[in-house]
Motif scaffolding. Structure first.
Motif, PDB file in Angstrom:
ATOM      1  N   UNK A  62       0.679  -1.176  -0.039  1.00 44.28           N
ATOM      2  CA  UNK A  62       0.128  -0.046   0.034  1.00 44.28           C
ATOM      3  C   UNK A  62       0.858   1.287  -0.037  1.00 44.28           C
ATOM      4  N   UNK A  63       0.748   2.118   0.924  1.00 47.27           N
ATOM      5  CA  UNK A  63       1.541   3.173   1.139  1.00 47.27           C
ATOM      6  C   UNK A  63       2.933   3.007   1.576  1.00 47.27           C
ATOM      7  N   UNK A  64       3.539   1.865   1.925  1.00 48.83           N
ATOM      8  CA  UNK A  64       4.678   1.643   2.434  1.00 48.83           C
ATOM      9  C   UNK A  64       5.452   0.886   1.167  1.00 48.83           C
ATOM     10  N   UNK A  65       6.752   1.373   0.931  1.00 46.34           N
ATOM     11  CA  UNK A  65       7.573   0.679  -0.061  1.00 46.34           C
ATOM     12  C   UNK A  65       9.070   0.644   0.534  1.00 46.34           C
ATOM     13  N   UNK A  66       9.819  -0.114   0.112  1.00 43.80           N
ATOM     14  CA  UNK A  66      11.287  -0.035   0.562  1.00 43.80           C
ATOM     15  C   UNK A  66      12.311   0.114  -0.741  1.00 43.80           C
ATOM     16  N   UNK A  67      13.471   0.595  -0.433  1.00 40.03           N
ATOM     17  CA  UNK A  67      14.477   0.610  -1.392  1.00 40.03           C
ATOM     18  C   UNK A  67      15.665  -0.121  -0.932  1.00 40.03           C
ATOM     19  N   UNK A  68      15.821  -1.213  -1.570  1.00 46.52           N
ATOM     20  CA  UNK A  68      16.424  -2.393  -1.015  1.00 46.52           C
ATOM     21  C   UNK A  68      17.663  -2.399  -1.937  1.00 46.52           C
ATOM     22  N   UNK A  69      18.721  -1.840  -1.386  1.00 51.24           N
ATOM     23  CA  UNK A  69      20.123  -1.851  -2.155  1.00 51.24           C
ATOM     24  C   UNK A  69      21.095  -2.805  -1.521  1.00 51.24           C
ATOM     25  N   UNK A  70      21.011  -4.060  -2.038  1.00 55.31           N
ATOM     26  CA  UNK A  70      21.773  -5.176  -1.422  1.00 55.31           C
ATOM     27  C   UNK A  70      23.421  -4.944  -1.363  1.00 55.31           C
ATOM     28  N   UNK A  71      24.043  -4.439  -2.500  1.00 58.39           N
ATOM     29  CA  UNK A  71      25.476  -4.106  -2.478  1.00 58.39           C
ATOM     30  C   UNK A  71      25.843  -3.207  -1.494  1.00 58.39           C
ATOM     31  N   UNK A  72      24.850  -2.139  -1.245  1.00 56.67           N
ATOM     32  CA  UNK A  72      25.104  -1.077  -0.316  1.00 56.67           C
ATOM     33  C   UNK A  72      24.657  -1.418   1.046  1.00 56.67           C
ATOM     34  N   UNK A  73      24.057  -2.809   1.046  1.00 57.76           N
ATOM     35  CA  UNK A  73      23.599  -3.081   2.630  1.00 57.76           C
ATOM     36  C   UNK A  73      22.665  -2.129   3.033  1.00 57.76           C
ATOM     37  N   UNK A  74      21.513  -1.649   2.252  1.00 58.34           N
ATOM     38  CA  UNK A  74      20.861  -0.518   2.537  1.00 58.34           C
ATOM     39  C   UNK A  74      19.214  -0.950   2.572  1.00 58.34           C
ATOM     40  N   UNK A  79       7.555   5.964   3.258  1.00 60.84           N
ATOM     41  CA  UNK A  79       5.980   6.357   3.608  1.00 60.84           C
ATOM     42  C   UNK A  79       5.479   7.301   2.836  1.00 60.84           C
ATOM     43  N   UNK A  80       4.410   6.940   1.964  1.00 58.98           N
ATOM     44  CA  UNK A  80       3.760   8.084   1.213  1.00 58.98           C
ATOM     45  C   UNK A  80       2.550   8.415   1.674  1.00 58.98           C
ATOM     46  N   UNK A  81       2.156   9.541   1.548  1.00 60.96           N
ATOM     47  CA  UNK A  81       0.742   9.946   1.851  1.00 60.96           C
ATOM     48  C   UNK A  81       0.626   9.896   3.432  1.00 60.96           C
ATOM     49  N   UNK A  82       1.494  10.495   4.095  1.00 62.62           N
ATOM     50  CA  UNK A  82       1.420  10.059   5.448  1.00 62.62           C
ATOM     51  C   UNK A  82       0.410  10.504   6.184  1.00 62.62           C
ATOM     52  N   UNK A  83       0.016   9.553   7.347  1.00 63.57           N
ATOM     53  CA  UNK A  83      -1.224   9.748   8.078  1.00 63.57           C
ATOM     54  C   UNK A  83      -1.009   9.865   9.463  1.00 63.57           C
ATOM     55  N   UNK A  84      -1.815  10.407  10.144  1.00 65.72           N
ATOM     56  CA  UNK A  84      -1.718  10.670  11.693  1.00 65.72           C
ATOM     57  C   UNK A  84      -1.378   9.443  12.266  1.00 65.72           C
ATOM     58  N   UNK A  85      -2.049   8.257  11.613  1.00 68.42           N
ATOM     59  CA  UNK A  85      -1.783   6.893  12.382  1.00 68.42           C
ATOM     60  C   UNK A  85      -0.556   6.541  12.116  1.00 68.42           C
TER      61      UNK A  85
END
Lengths: 112, 113
Positions: A62-74, A79-85
């Protein structure tokens, strides 16, 4: 031993805006999992998203996604469209052959 | 679909008393983990079970702490005698293999006075 580093103790974002939480890890393993957990004031640890190291495609929930950079170990969390919750502590976690290792957490504040 | 269930949610006890924390893992999960969370030390793994067998208890702080898993649907963490420094939130988590994501219970907030 594996280590997980979250370099941002606190972050804040305006409601409806996008925020990225950083996480780096150190490991010599090739097969592992990475997770983001959310801990709101209720203290419940809630699994937000997971990423298998062998998958090149970044995980999305949903609004959560990751940027996985294996070589950089990152392994950053966006979080898109941040909500109070979304206000909570966010923990990055690593799981290989040994125990689940958590970072120290990032406290996210949502500004109305 | 019930998640991990822990009881009690809050426990206040006096130093020297025995404390028993309880956990029911998610049905079908074969790995169970006990964690302790404090401000100073963050989340610490105390012990974990695989198929009801304790695999790693190296995180158990002292002999005052003991954990059991008599069957696949129930585990206990006991502290005897309790001390003020045991005050923390204790989490139970379960997963369907020890390598996959863990699902946490709501935690038990323990206060030892």
């Amino acid at each position: 031993a594996q280590t997980v580093t979250q370099s941002q103790p606190e972050m804040s974002v305006q409601e409806a805006e996008t925020v990225t939480l950083s996480c780096t890890y150190d490991t010599s393993e090739s097969d592992y999992y990475l997770f983001w957990y959310k801990q709101p004031p209720s203290r419940q640890m809630i699994l937000v998203i997971r990423q298998e190291a062998y998958k090149q495609q970044n995980a999305t929930e949903n609004r959560f996604s990751v940027n996985f950079q294996k070589a950089a170990k990152s392994f950053s969390l966006k979080i898109s469209d941040s909500q109070l919750g979304d206000a909570a502590m966010y923990f990055c976690a690593y799981k290989g052959n040994e125990k689940l290792t958590f970072g120290t957490g990032t406290r996210l504040t949502i500004i109305p | 679909d019930a998640g991990v269930i822990q009881s009690p949610r809050h426990e206040v006890t006096e130093m020297g008393q025995e404390v028993t924390l309880r956990c029911k893992p998610i049905s079908g999960h074969n790995s169970l983990f006990w964690y302790r969370q404090t401000m100073m030390r963050g989340l610490e793994l105390l012990i974990y079970f695989n198929n009801n067998v304790p695999i790693d208890d190296s995180g158990m702080p002292e002999d005052r702490f003991s954990a059991k898993m008599p069957n696949a649907s129930f585990s206990t963490l006991k502290i005897q005698p309790s001390e003020p420094r045991d005050s923390a939130v204790y989490f139970c988590a379960s997963s369907w293999t020890r390598r996959r994501e863990q699902y946490f219970g709501p935690g038990t907030r323990l206060t030892v006075t």
